[in-house]
Design an enzyme around this catalytic site. Structure first.
Site, PDB file in Angstrom:
ATOM      1  N   LYS A   1       0.914  -1.024  -0.131  1.00  7.98           N
ATOM      2  CA  LYS A   1      -0.085   0.122  -0.169  1.00  7.98           C
ATOM      3  C   LYS A   1       0.794   1.163  -0.149  1.00  7.98           C
ATOM      4  CE  LYS A   1      -4.035  -2.142   2.315  1.00  7.98           C
ATOM      5  NZ  LYS A   1      -4.538  -2.617   3.402  1.00  7.98           N
TER       6      LYS A   1
ATOM      7  N   ASP B   1     -11.232   3.703   4.151  1.00  8.86           N
ATOM      8  CA  ASP B   1     -11.718   2.083   4.299  1.00  8.86           C
ATOM      9  C   ASP B   1     -13.237   2.045   4.146  1.00  8.86           C
ATOM     10  OD1 ASP B   1      -9.731   0.110   3.732  1.00  8.86           O
ATOM     11  OD2 ASP B   1      -9.411   0.100   6.034  1.00  8.86           O
TER      12      ASP B   1
ATOM     13  N   GLN C   1      -4.527  -1.277   9.713  1.00 11.30           N
ATOM     14  CA  GLN C   1      -4.418  -2.591   9.080  1.00 11.30           C
ATOM     15  C   GLN C   1      -5.117  -3.530  10.133  1.00 11.30           C
ATOM     16  OE1 GLN C   1      -3.174  -3.442   5.956  1.00 11.30           O
ATOM     17  NE2 GLN C   1      -4.268  -5.218   6.365  1.00 11.30           N
TER      18      GLN C   1
END
Ligand code: NDP
Length: 297
Positions: free
Chosen positions: A54, A121, A98
């Protein structure tokens, strides 16, 4: 019939390039690059790989990448304090914690601590609520990526029968919501669904997000269905091999004989997720700076 292979990898590469161009335009207008902060707690090797890729993708899309690492035994207070600092940090447009987190940390409380305006997200309840009532917010990356592939392939989805298999908060439920917003007739199936094969059989669009290798076979599919396979499953290794093959929830080869189009695993939905994360970060940057989000981003 041999299905068209929906090339998510190529689509994602084009999206990343477009996002990179918008990120440059943003930097010119705002005097700073969009920024994405990724927080990793502990040292799970798979998470480490995801965070690393990422970070690279963020920089390649002309954005700033900030990485924060906390030890596996970090307290909830420590993690929430870090998230709070990132909420206040004007260089940071998107915050991604994460997952999965170590067992002693409550994921919902941590997600709730992220500012909904930086929740790229799309996991915060405020963003789930916005999606549910049709307001603009942030939509989870995987289902939004699936939707982009579907509309690219099919155009208008009005009136089509869609069956989503799986009802998780990060894939199944938002996927169903997006399909409903696009005027499909949506069924959400799950582990208690009776006679799943016959439910799937009526679908023009099948989205499989279960996590069971090659569960959906050709006899389940309607002729000409469009199949989006979200599942990522590793088969046991063949003799002499260290790692097993990656497969989806759909038996790709045989499904290709019936479907009109299908995403492969790997190379289908997977690459879309990270590309959409970058897209959401660029959108967050425009919104956080009070600038109009460009068309087509
Ligand atoms: P979850 O485990 O959270 O959800 C799985 C869903 O599948 C549940 O709703 C469950 O039903 C349902 N299910 C389980 N067994 C069956 C069955 N036999 N028949 C019908 N439904 C069943 O998984 P996620 O949504 O997080 O992920 C799904 C898959 O997608 C995984 O393989 C994951 O690795 C992959 N994934 C891929 C991503 C990508 O970037 N390509 C991103 C995210 C996930 P119930 O609710 O009743 O338990």
């Amino acid at each position: 019939m041999t299905a068209t292979r929906i090339d998510g990898k190529a689509f994602a590469a084009r999206l990343r390039e477009r996002v990179g161009e918008h990120a440059l335009a943003f930097a010119e207008a705002a005097g700073r690059k969009p920024g994405l902060a990724v927080v990793l707690v502990g040292d799970d090797p798979a998470s480490e790989v995801y965070v690393g890729s990422k970070g690279k993708a963020t920089v390649a899309a002309n954005m700033l990448s900030f990485k924060y690492r906390l030890p596996a035994d970090a307290s909830e207070e420590q993690l929430i304090k870090l998230v709070d600092d990132l909420n206040q940090d004007d260089r940071v447009d998107g915050i991604l914690v994460q997952l999965p987190l170590p067992g002693h940390l409550d994921e919902q409380s941590i997600i709730a601590a992220i500012s909904p305006d930086k929740d790229v997200d799309g996991f915060h309840v405020i963003n789930a609520g916005r999606l549910s009532v049709g307001q603009s917010g942030f939509v989870p990356c995987t289902p939004l990526g699936c939707m982009m592939l579907l509309t690219d392939r099919l155009g208008d989805l009005s009136g089509l029968e869609a069956v989503v298999i799986g009802r998780s908060n990060i894939v199944g439920k938002p996927m169903a919501q997006l399909l409903l917003d696009a005027n499909a007739t949506v069924t959400v199936a799950h582990s208690r669904t009776k006679d799943l094969a016959s439910v799937v059989k009526r679908a023009d669009i099948v989205v499989a997000a279960v996590g069971r290798p090659q569960m959906i076979t050709k006899d389940w599919l309607k002729d000409g269905a469009t199949v989006i396979d979200v599942g990522i499953n590793r088969l046991p290794p063949e003799p002499g091999k260290e790692k097993g093959k990656l497969v989806g929830d759909v038996a790709y080869d045989e499904a290709s004989e019936v479907a009109s189009a299908i995403t492969p695993v790997p190379g289908g939905v997977g690459p879309m997720t990270i590309a959409v994360l970058l897209r959401n970060t660029a959108v967050a940057a425009y919104r956080n700076a009070g600038l109009k989000v460009p068309e087509g981003l």
